[in-house]
Design a protein around this motif. Sequence first.
Motif, PDB file in Angstrom:
ATOM      1  N   ARG A 339       0.827  -1.210   0.000  1.00  0.00           N
ATOM      2  CA  ARG A 339       0.000   0.000   0.000  1.00  0.00           C
ATOM      3  C   ARG A 339       0.859   1.257   0.000  1.00  0.00           C
ATOM      4  NH1 ARG A 339      -5.133  -0.557   4.147  1.00  0.00           N
ATOM      5  NH2 ARG A 339      -6.133  -2.420   3.256  1.00  0.00           N
ATOM      6  N   LEU A 340       1.887   1.252   0.794  1.00  0.00           N
ATOM      7  CA  LEU A 340       2.790   2.394   0.811  1.00  0.00           C
ATOM      8  C   LEU A 340       3.473   2.556  -0.547  1.00  0.00           C
ATOM      9  CD1 LEU A 340       4.453   1.878   4.318  1.00  0.00           C
ATOM     10  CD2 LEU A 340       2.706   3.566   3.720  1.00  0.00           C
ATOM     11  N   GLY A 341       3.860   1.450  -1.143  1.00  0.00           N
ATOM     12  CA  GLY A 341       4.490   1.491  -2.457  1.00  0.00           C
ATOM     13  C   GLY A 341       3.581   2.084  -3.508  1.00  0.00           C
ATOM     14  N   SER A 348      10.195  -1.748   3.348  1.00  0.00           N
ATOM     15  CA  SER A 348      10.319  -3.202   3.223  1.00  0.00           C
ATOM     16  C   SER A 348       9.790  -3.843   4.496  1.00  0.00           C
ATOM     17  CB  SER A 348      11.778  -3.613   2.986  1.00  0.00           C
ATOM     18  OG  SER A 348      12.610  -3.135   4.032  1.00  0.00           O
ATOM     19  N   SER A 349       9.710  -5.179   4.506  1.00  0.00           N
ATOM     20  CA  SER A 349       9.175  -5.868   5.679  1.00  0.00           C
ATOM     21  C   SER A 349      10.043  -7.059   6.053  1.00  0.00           C
ATOM     22  CB  SER A 349       7.739  -6.345   5.414  1.00  0.00           C
ATOM     23  OG  SER A 349       7.710  -7.353   4.423  1.00  0.00           O
ATOM     24  N   ALA A 369       5.422  12.476   4.912  1.00  0.00           N
ATOM     25  CA  ALA A 369       4.657  11.766   3.881  1.00  0.00           C
ATOM     26  C   ALA A 369       4.349  10.344   4.324  1.00  0.00           C
ATOM     27  CB  ALA A 369       5.445  11.769   2.574  1.00  0.00           C
ATOM     28  N   LEU A 370       5.316   9.696   4.934  1.00  0.00           N
ATOM     29  CA  LEU A 370       5.088   8.347   5.447  1.00  0.00           C
ATOM     30  C   LEU A 370       4.031   8.350   6.547  1.00  0.00           C
ATOM     31  CD1 LEU A 370       5.864   5.318   5.809  1.00  0.00           C
ATOM     32  CD2 LEU A 370       7.566   6.113   7.465  1.00  0.00           C
ATOM     33  N   ARG A 375      -1.288   6.879   8.719  1.00  0.00           N
ATOM     34  CA  ARG A 375      -2.587   7.222   9.297  1.00  0.00           C
ATOM     35  C   ARG A 375      -3.716   6.774   8.371  1.00  0.00           C
ATOM     36  NH1 ARG A 375       0.356  12.260  10.155  1.00  0.00           N
ATOM     37  NH2 ARG A 375       1.157  12.280  12.318  1.00  0.00           N
ATOM     38  N   LYS A 376      -3.490   6.915   7.099  1.00  0.00           N
ATOM     39  CA  LYS A 376      -4.501   6.502   6.110  1.00  0.00           C
ATOM     40  C   LYS A 376      -4.711   4.998   6.139  1.00  0.00           C
ATOM     41  CE  LYS A 376      -5.321   6.675   1.088  1.00  0.00           C
ATOM     42  NZ  LYS A 376      -4.768   7.173  -0.202  1.00  0.00           N
ATOM     43  N   HIS A 377      -3.647   4.257   6.388  1.00  0.00           N
ATOM     44  CA  HIS A 377      -3.722   2.786   6.381  1.00  0.00           C
ATOM     45  C   HIS A 377      -3.557   2.222   7.793  1.00  0.00           C
ATOM     46  CE1 HIS A 377      -3.637   2.935   2.036  1.00  0.00           C
ATOM     47  NE2 HIS A 377      -2.556   3.695   2.075  1.00  0.00           N
TER      48      HIS A 377
END
Length: 384
Positions: A339-341, A348-349, A369-370, A375-377
Amino acid sequence: MSEAGLPESIRHRFPIFTNRVYLNSCSQGALSDAVRAAYGSYLDGLEAEGSLWSHWVDRVEAARSAFARLLHTDSAAVAVTASASAGVAAMASALDYGERDTVVTTDLEFPTIGQIWHAQERRGARVVHVPSEPDNTLSLDRLADAIDERTALVSITHVCYRNGSRLDVPAIAELAHSRGALVLLDCYQAAGAVPVDAGALGVDFITGGALKYLLASPGIGYFYANPATTGHLVPTVTGWFADQDVNEMQIGEYRPAPDARRFEAGTPPIPSVYAAIAGVELMLEIGVERTAAHVERLNDHLIDEVVKMGGVVATPKDRARRGPLVAITSTDAERLVDRLGAEGIVTSSRGGNVRVSPHCYNTAADIEALLIALRKHKDLLKTA
């Protein structure tokens, strides 16, 4: 120049920022103009003249010198390897696993470390894993309980790749040495964003590579061996560049180099050597200490804001116990990274955590921005 102006002074050298918020230096440093030019130089020489063997050997020595400056040590104490794994495997082959048959390591290590040590079980090694604490720190008392008269080596990471936890390396080295054991330090997730002084850390071996905070590429590593404490160890995993005189091309006997070059192997990874010189020299020019201070401030803000939104940070908040990456716990880390991408933010995870790894070129605006995206996700964040 103050650290506050650091990213603005260099960001133009990293083209990815024209279209991405890049926060994944713990996986791969952003490509700079210097590293791209270094690859171009290698290809230009190959195209114009073909084999440039003498020049390539000189480039290997330049890489050795750059790594030595990074580690604040002499060039003779540094081997240039194809990977961190290659250096560790060569060193592991030098241990005899006799009266001191035990390798003590932790559960914070990168897989290659555990895999190499367990491979030595076929040669008589005994491997002991010390678990980390619930807050992802490592207890010196628990480590001390595992080190005894059978311990040959204590193998630790500087910064954990999964959660960003940072170990007290000098204290661990002092403990291990007091009981007659050597110490190997994996600096892959530290060097370039954390100052690394081999002498001050007090360890016997250091391994790492150039593709992360050193801004270069895969395919090259370094391996430091303290000449005062490790000269008696001679590897059986070897290659022609480990010979005392590579130019003699002799095949009649094993004559390992007396310095750290004995931990090298075959033909060096020449294209990656070019990249490593450019990346490491750029990082030294930028300044590791300045970078560390800058990244600490960015991560202070990131951690505070994630906690404010109810999220869980796996990385210790204490600056002394954390490295340059911040691990944010997610209910579905891979999905959150995706989602961030999709919003142009590269992370990364690992181990159920989203890894955020600011570096010298990142700004407060990148972190903001992150945070807006998190917050959105928020539905994918593990909450406290």
